[in-house]
Design a protein around this motif. Structure first.
Motif, PDB file in Angstrom:
ATOM      1  N   CYS A  37       0.838  -1.209   0.000  1.00 36.79           N
ATOM      2  CA  CYS A  37       0.000   0.000   0.000  1.00 36.79           C
ATOM      3  C   CYS A  37       0.869   1.254   0.000  1.00 36.79           C
ATOM      4  CB  CYS A  37      -0.929   0.010   1.210  1.00 36.79           C
ATOM      5  SG  CYS A  37      -2.174  -1.286   1.166  1.00 36.79           S
ATOM      6  N   LEU A  38       1.916   1.251   0.788  1.00 39.84           N
ATOM      7  CA  LEU A  38       2.833   2.383   0.791  1.00 39.84           C
ATOM      8  C   LEU A  38       3.501   2.537  -0.575  1.00 39.84           C
ATOM      9  CD1 LEU A  38       4.205   1.758   4.345  1.00 39.84           C
ATOM     10  CD2 LEU A  38       3.068   3.861   3.618  1.00 39.84           C
ATOM     11  N   GLY A  39       3.844   1.413  -1.201  1.00 38.56           N
ATOM     12  CA  GLY A  39       4.407   1.462  -2.546  1.00 38.56           C
ATOM     13  C   GLY A  39       3.433   2.082  -3.532  1.00 38.56           C
ATOM     14  N   ARG A  40       2.157   1.722  -3.438  1.00 39.52           N
ATOM     15  CA  ARG A  40       1.125   2.313  -4.301  1.00 39.52           C
ATOM     16  C   ARG A  40       1.073   3.818  -4.113  1.00 39.52           C
ATOM     17  NH1 ARG A  40      -3.450   4.170  -2.446  1.00 39.52           N
ATOM     18  NH2 ARG A  40      -3.572   2.747  -0.674  1.00 39.52           N
ATOM     19  N   VAL A  41       1.068   4.251  -2.859  1.00 39.48           N
ATOM     20  CA  VAL A  41       0.984   5.676  -2.550  1.00 39.48           C
ATOM     21  C   VAL A  41       2.199   6.412  -3.122  1.00 39.48           C
ATOM     22  CG1 VAL A  41       1.027   7.358  -0.665  1.00 39.48           C
ATOM     23  CG2 VAL A  41      -0.481   5.355  -0.529  1.00 39.48           C
ATOM     24  N   VAL A  42       3.374   5.881  -2.903  1.00 39.84           N
ATOM     25  CA  VAL A  42       4.597   6.522  -3.391  1.00 39.84           C
ATOM     26  C   VAL A  42       4.615   6.562  -4.915  1.00 39.84           C
ATOM     27  CG1 VAL A  42       7.115   6.296  -3.556  1.00 39.84           C
ATOM     28  CG2 VAL A  42       5.984   5.994  -1.343  1.00 39.84           C
ATOM     29  N   LEU A  43       4.368   5.421  -5.547  1.00 40.87           N
ATOM     30  CA  LEU A  43       4.433   5.362  -7.011  1.00 40.87           C
ATOM     31  C   LEU A  43       3.381   6.252  -7.655  1.00 40.87           C
ATOM     32  CD1 LEU A  43       5.104   1.571  -7.587  1.00 40.87           C
ATOM     33  CD2 LEU A  43       6.720   3.458  -7.858  1.00 40.87           C
ATOM     34  N   ASP A  44       2.149   6.171  -7.189  1.00 40.05           N
ATOM     35  CA  ASP A  44       1.088   7.000  -7.769  1.00 40.05           C
ATOM     36  C   ASP A  44       1.440   8.478  -7.686  1.00 40.05           C
ATOM     37  OD1 ASP A  44      -0.365   4.695  -8.253  1.00 40.05           O
ATOM     38  OD2 ASP A  44      -2.029   5.210  -6.926  1.00 40.05           O
ATOM     39  N   ASN A  45       1.885   8.908  -6.523  1.00 32.54           N
ATOM     40  CA  ASN A  45       2.174  10.321  -6.335  1.00 32.54           C
ATOM     41  C   ASN A  45       3.444  10.762  -7.050  1.00 32.54           C
ATOM     42  OD1 ASN A  45       0.160  11.783  -4.416  1.00 32.54           O
ATOM     43  ND2 ASN A  45       0.320   9.686  -3.676  1.00 32.54           N
ATOM     44  N   ALA A  46       4.407   9.879  -7.197  1.00 35.76           N
ATOM     45  CA  ALA A  46       5.619  10.213  -7.954  1.00 35.76           C
ATOM     46  C   ALA A  46       5.330  10.321  -9.449  1.00 35.76           C
ATOM     47  CB  ALA A  46       6.709   9.173  -7.698  1.00 35.76           C
ATOM     48  N   GLY A  48       2.089  10.884 -10.730  1.00 35.62           N
ATOM     49  CA  GLY A  48       0.970  11.776 -11.003  1.00 35.62           C
ATOM     50  C   GLY A  48      -0.284  11.075 -11.473  1.00 35.62           C
ATOM     51  N   GLY A  49      -0.463   9.833 -11.079  1.00 30.38           N
ATOM     52  CA  GLY A  49      -1.648   9.054 -11.435  1.00 30.38           C
ATOM     53  C   GLY A  49      -1.446   7.611 -11.041  1.00 30.38           C
ATOM     54  N   ALA A  50      -2.488   6.812 -11.206  1.00 29.67           N
ATOM     55  CA  ALA A  50      -2.393   5.380 -10.865  1.00 29.67           C
ATOM     56  C   ALA A  50      -1.238   4.766 -11.658  1.00 29.67           C
ATOM     57  CB  ALA A  50      -3.702   4.677 -11.181  1.00 29.67           C
ATOM     58  N   ALA A  90      -1.689  10.207   4.879  1.00 30.83           N
ATOM     59  CA  ALA A  90      -3.142  10.197   4.666  1.00 30.83           C
ATOM     60  C   ALA A  90      -3.516  11.034   3.447  1.00 30.83           C
ATOM     61  CB  ALA A  90      -3.868  10.699   5.913  1.00 30.83           C
ATOM     62  N   ALA A  91      -2.905  12.197   3.294  1.00 26.70           N
ATOM     63  CA  ALA A  91      -3.216  13.063   2.146  1.00 26.70           C
ATOM     64  C   ALA A  91      -2.794  12.403   0.836  1.00 26.70           C
ATOM     65  CB  ALA A  91      -2.526  14.415   2.309  1.00 26.70           C
ATOM     66  N   LEU A  92      -1.614  11.806   0.814  1.00 30.34           N
ATOM     67  CA  LEU A  92      -1.125  11.145  -0.401  1.00 30.34           C
ATOM     68  C   LEU A  92      -1.931   9.894  -0.715  1.00 30.34           C
ATOM     69  CD1 LEU A  92       2.719  11.527   0.118  1.00 30.34           C
ATOM     70  CD2 LEU A  92       1.249  12.894  -1.378  1.00 30.34           C
ATOM     71  N   ASP A  93      -2.352   9.172   0.323  1.00 24.06           N
ATOM     72  CA  ASP A  93      -3.192   7.992   0.107  1.00 24.06           C
ATOM     73  C   ASP A  93      -4.533   8.403  -0.480  1.00 24.06           C
ATOM     74  OD1 ASP A  93      -3.920   5.151   0.397  1.00 24.06           O
ATOM     75  OD2 ASP A  93      -5.263   5.885   1.971  1.00 24.06           O
ATOM     76  N   ALA A  94      -5.122   9.485   0.037  1.00 21.93           N
ATOM     77  CA  ALA A  94      -6.409   9.959  -0.483  1.00 21.93           C
ATOM     78  C   ALA A  94      -6.288  10.338  -1.961  1.00 21.93           C
ATOM     79  CB  ALA A  94      -6.900  11.151   0.338  1.00 21.93           C
ATOM     80  N   ARG A  95      -5.203  10.998  -2.332  1.00 25.74           N
ATOM     81  CA  ARG A  95      -4.989  11.370  -3.728  1.00 25.74           C
ATOM     82  C   ARG A  95      -4.829  10.118  -4.597  1.00 25.74           C
ATOM     83  NH1 ARG A  95       0.118  14.829  -4.729  1.00 25.74           N
ATOM     84  NH2 ARG A  95      -0.985  16.211  -3.321  1.00 25.74           N
ATOM     85  N   SER A  96      -4.075   9.163  -4.117  1.00 27.07           N
ATOM     86  CA  SER A  96      -3.872   7.906  -4.840  1.00 27.07           C
ATOM     87  C   SER A  96      -5.197   7.188  -5.063  1.00 27.07           C
ATOM     88  CB  SER A  96      -2.898   7.015  -4.063  1.00 27.07           C
ATOM     89  OG  SER A  96      -2.839   5.718  -4.602  1.00 27.07           O
ATOM     90  N   LEU A  97      -5.994   7.110  -4.020  1.00 34.65           N
ATOM     91  CA  LEU A  97      -7.290   6.442  -4.136  1.00 34.65           C
ATOM     92  C   LEU A  97      -8.211   7.191  -5.092  1.00 34.65           C
ATOM     93  CD1 LEU A  97      -7.790   5.410  -0.415  1.00 34.65           C
ATOM     94  CD2 LEU A  97      -7.264   3.898  -2.341  1.00 34.65           C
ATOM     95  N   ALA A  98      -8.183   8.512  -5.059  1.00 34.44           N
ATOM     96  CA  ALA A  98      -9.015   9.307  -5.971  1.00 34.44           C
ATOM     97  C   ALA A  98      -8.646   9.013  -7.426  1.00 34.44           C
ATOM     98  CB  ALA A  98      -8.872  10.793  -5.663  1.00 34.44           C
ATOM     99  N   ARG A 103     -12.797   5.947  -2.638  1.00 34.28           N
ATOM    100  CA  ARG A 103     -12.934   6.928  -1.558  1.00 34.28           C
ATOM    101  C   ARG A 103     -11.738   6.832  -0.603  1.00 34.28           C
ATOM    102  NH1 ARG A 103     -19.163   6.767   0.228  1.00 34.28           N
ATOM    103  NH2 ARG A 103     -19.787   8.453  -1.171  1.00 34.28           N
ATOM    104  N   ALA A 104     -11.392   7.972  -0.038  1.00 33.98           N
ATOM    105  CA  ALA A 104     -10.329   8.021   0.979  1.00 33.98           C
ATOM    106  C   ALA A 104     -10.803   7.291   2.219  1.00 33.98           C
ATOM    107  CB  ALA A 104      -9.984   9.464   1.302  1.00 33.98           C
ATOM    108  N   LYS A 105      -9.858   6.736   2.934  1.00 36.55           N
ATOM    109  CA  LYS A 105     -10.146   6.055   4.196  1.00 36.55           C
ATOM    110  C   LYS A 105     -10.418   7.102   5.279  1.00 36.55           C
ATOM    111  CE  LYS A 105      -6.935   2.464   2.901  1.00 36.55           C
ATOM    112  NZ  LYS A 105      -6.055   3.046   1.910  1.00 36.55           N
ATOM    113  N   ARG A 106     -11.202   6.736   6.227  1.00 35.17           N
ATOM    114  CA  ARG A 106     -11.458   7.633   7.366  1.00 35.17           C
ATOM    115  C   ARG A 106     -10.306   7.500   8.343  1.00 35.17           C
ATOM    116  NH1 ARG A 106     -17.382   7.397   9.409  1.00 35.17           N
ATOM    117  NH2 ARG A 106     -17.440   9.608   9.006  1.00 35.17           N
ATOM    118  N   THR A 107      -9.851   8.631   8.833  1.00 33.80           N
ATOM    119  CA  THR A 107      -8.745   8.609   9.795  1.00 33.80           C
ATOM    120  C   THR A 107      -9.225   8.886  11.193  1.00 33.80           C
ATOM    121  OG1 THR A 107      -8.278  10.936   9.317  1.00 33.80           O
ATOM    122  CG2 THR A 107      -6.996   9.289   8.143  1.00 33.80           C
TER     123      THR A 107
END
Length: 107
Positions: A37-46, A48-50, A90-98, A103-107
């Motif tokens: 999951c952390l890899g997904r967040v990092v890769l997506d945000n690096a 700029g998309g899924a 949390a912010a980067l995960d929400a962007r990745s999920l979008a 939907r973003a996870k509730r924190t």
């Protein structure tokens, strides 16, 4: 970028995403803490998309197929996640999920 620098960045990515960030995430209750999951967040945000939509298909792990600039962005972002912690994750995960239509996870 020379081959030695690239190998150093790949090793740092593995250290951060496979070990350091998951350990911190579990200890601090981050919204994501599993390495994939952390890899997904990092890769997506690096990228700029899924990442599966942005990165050309190929063999081997996605992070190893990044071009030099994207690899530097990914490592820099993972380093920043380690410094800034839960709120940034949390912010980067929400962007990745979008980007993935979820939907973003509730924190």
């Amino acid at each position: 970028m020379d081959a030695a620098r690239r190998e150093d960045l790949l090793a740092r990515y593995r250290q951060l995403v496979l070990r350091e960030l998951p350990r911190r995430g579990r200890a601090e209750g981050w919204v994501v803490s599993a390495d994939h999951c952390l890899g997904r967040v990092v890769l997506d945000n690096a990228l700029g998309g899924a990442w599966r939509q942005v990165l050309p298909p190929g063999r081997g792990p996605a992070f190893a197929r990044l071009d030099d600039a994207a690899l530097e962005r990914a490592v820099g972002l993972a380093e920043r996640m380690g410094v800034e912690g839960a709120d940034l994750v949390a912010a980067l995960d929400a962007r990745s999920l979008a980007w993935r239509g979820k939907r973003a996870k509730r924190t």
